[in-house]
Structures are given as structure tokens and as C-alpha cells.
Design an enzyme around this catalytic site. Structure first.
Site, PDB file in Angstrom:
ATOM      1  N   LYS A  57      53.304  64.296   7.731  1.00 54.20           N
ATOM      2  CA  LYS A  57      53.077  64.688   6.338  1.00 54.20           C
ATOM      3  C   LYS A  57      51.582  64.685   6.012  1.00 54.20           C
ATOM      4  CE  LYS A  57      57.509  62.832   4.736  1.00 54.20           C
ATOM      5  NZ  LYS A  57      58.175  61.778   3.926  1.00 54.20           N
ATOM      6  N   SER A  73      54.081  58.726   3.474  1.00 57.58           N
ATOM      7  CA  SER A  73      55.050  57.682   3.762  1.00 57.58           C
ATOM      8  C   SER A  73      56.413  58.284   4.040  1.00 57.58           C
ATOM      9  CB  SER A  73      55.141  56.698   2.581  1.00 57.58           C
ATOM     10  OG  SER A  73      55.954  55.584   2.901  1.00 57.58           O
ATOM     11  N   ASP A  74      57.220  57.579   4.810  1.00 59.00           N
ATOM     12  CA  ASP A  74      58.581  58.014   5.073  1.00 59.00           C
ATOM     13  C   ASP A  74      59.473  56.780   5.185  1.00 59.00           C
ATOM     14  OD1 ASP A  74      60.205  60.571   5.858  1.00 59.00           O
ATOM     15  OD2 ASP A  74      60.895  58.987   7.201  1.00 59.00           O
ATOM     16  N   THR A  75      60.691  56.893   4.676  1.00 62.26           N
ATOM     17  CA  THR A  75      61.597  55.744   4.637  1.00 62.26           C
ATOM     18  C   THR A  75      62.964  56.133   5.186  1.00 62.26           C
ATOM     19  OG1 THR A  75      60.470  54.850   2.681  1.00 62.26           O
ATOM     20  CG2 THR A  75      62.693  54.043   3.131  1.00 62.26           C
ATOM     21  N   GLY A 110      57.385  53.901   6.916  1.00 64.74           N
ATOM     22  CA  GLY A 110      56.146  54.162   7.637  1.00 64.74           C
ATOM     23  C   GLY A 110      55.073  54.604   6.668  1.00 64.74           C
TER      24      GLY A 110
END
EC number: 3.6.1.9
Length: 202
Positions: A57, A73-75, A110
Site C-alpha cells: 500500500k 497498515s493492514d489487519t 502490519g
């Protein structure tokens, strides 16, 4: 006190939850949605997945700006080594919530922060354990009817109605919401952008 140069902050996400977290810290930022492919190869560990997607991203948005710190960010939600993403329909949301109720799962978030000017980036992740109390099928159906689970990993929002289902968490609450604040603060400080000082100037 001499405050550091206030470089632009760019959030590579359309998530209203992540935007609200940054606003609550008193930070000025712009939003650029990456629109990247969020698929990943089989065999990757959850921590590797969220770090990979956060970096992807940031890389995409960094190509569109000439200066600033880009935050990505990634969840994901993980139960018994199975990744639970966003539900594809109401039935999928019901299936996820039935599997999560009465058990403990992990939420991995992350985070990547990149200085566009220098190309330097920092990447890491946070794992938080979440225990959900037992839920009846009728309760789950009522929750799904609120519409809240539709765009949430694991089909629940800990900051919304889903909060009433949470028995306990072990770790970073904000990581479960979608943006690990402590890790973000550490990364921004490393880039000479201390939140306590910058936020007070906003």
C-alpha cells in the site's frame, strides 16, 4: 523547544477507523487510497502477510507524491491458523462469528512508514489476542443486521457494537481497530516526527 520540520503525513487507507485514530492524536494528514491487489501467496505466515500488504500500500501511494511520510497498515484475523478476512456476504459473516464466539483468536496488524524523499521505510507488526464470549445464533443475526460486520476483518468491529461481545484482549486495542499506535509512534519518532510535539502544534 525547537520542534522538528513538519513533513506531510499521508495515510494510504480509506478506513474511517484509521483516520479517526490519527485525528485523535491531533495530527494533520491527507488520505490517498492505494487500491493495490491484496492477494498473497499461500504459505505465508500471518505476520508476513500484514507486513507485505502494508508495504504494498505504501509503495503504491509513494509513487503519487513527492514528499512526506506515507503510512500504510493492514489487519487480519486468525483463528486456528485460518485467516478470516472481510465477509463476502451475510452467510459468510455468520460463519465467521459462529467460529469466533466462545474462543480466543489473534489479530495481526502490519505497519509501514516510508519517507518518500529518501525512500527509507520501517515495517513491523503487532499481534493481539482477543477472546470473544459465547454468542447465540439469534444474537449473531441481530448483530449482522446492524450492517457493522460487512467490511470488517473477522466480521466484527471492536470499536462498535462488537465491543459488547469481547471478554478480554491481550495486547494493543488500537491494533485490533486497525492501526497499532505504539508501533506508529515509535516509527514516526525514528523519522524525527514525535507525535507528542507535532500533535500539540496541529
Amino acid at each position: 523547544m525547537v520542534l522538528p520540520d513538519k513533513r506531510p503525513l499521508i495515510l494510504a487507507s480509506s478506513s474511517p477507523r484509521r483516520q479517526e485514530i490519527l485525528r485523535n492524536l491531533g495530527l494533520d494528514f491527507s488520505v490517498k487510497v492505494s487500491g493495490v491487489d491484496e492477494s498473497f501467496s499461500d504459505g505465508l505466515k500471518p505476520a508476513e502477510i500484514v507486513e507485505l500488504l502494508a508495504e504494498r500500500k505504501v509503495a503504491s501511494v509513494s509513487e503519487e507524491v513527492s514528499d512526506g511520510l506515507v503510512i500504510g497498515s493492514d489487519t487480519i484475523v486468525v483463528l486456528n491458523n485460518q485467516i478470516l478476512g472481510k465477509p463476502i456476504n451475510l452467510e459468510d459473516a455468520f460463519r465467521m462469528l459462529m467460529s469466533l464466539q466462545g474462543s480466543t483468536h489473534s489479530v495481526f496488524s502490519g505497519l509501514t512508514v516510508m519517507d518518500v524523499r529518501t525512500g527509507r521505510k520501517l515495517t513491523g507488526h503487532v499481534e493481539t489476542k482477543v477472546t470473544m464470549r459465547g454468542l447465540s445464533e439469534s444474537t449473531i443475526k441481530k448483530y449482522i443486521a446492524t450492517g457493522e460486520p460487512s467490511d470488517k476483518a473477522g466480521a466484527y468491529a471492536i470499536q462498535g457494537f462488537g465491543a459488547i461481545f469481547i471478554e478480554k484482549i491481550e495486547g494493543d486495542y488500537f491494533s485490533v481497530v486497525g492501526l497499532p499506535i505504539r508501533l506508529l509512534a515509535d516509527f514516526l519518532n525514528d523519522f524525527g516526527y514525535p507525535i507528542l510535539e507535532i500533535g500539540q502544534r496541529s
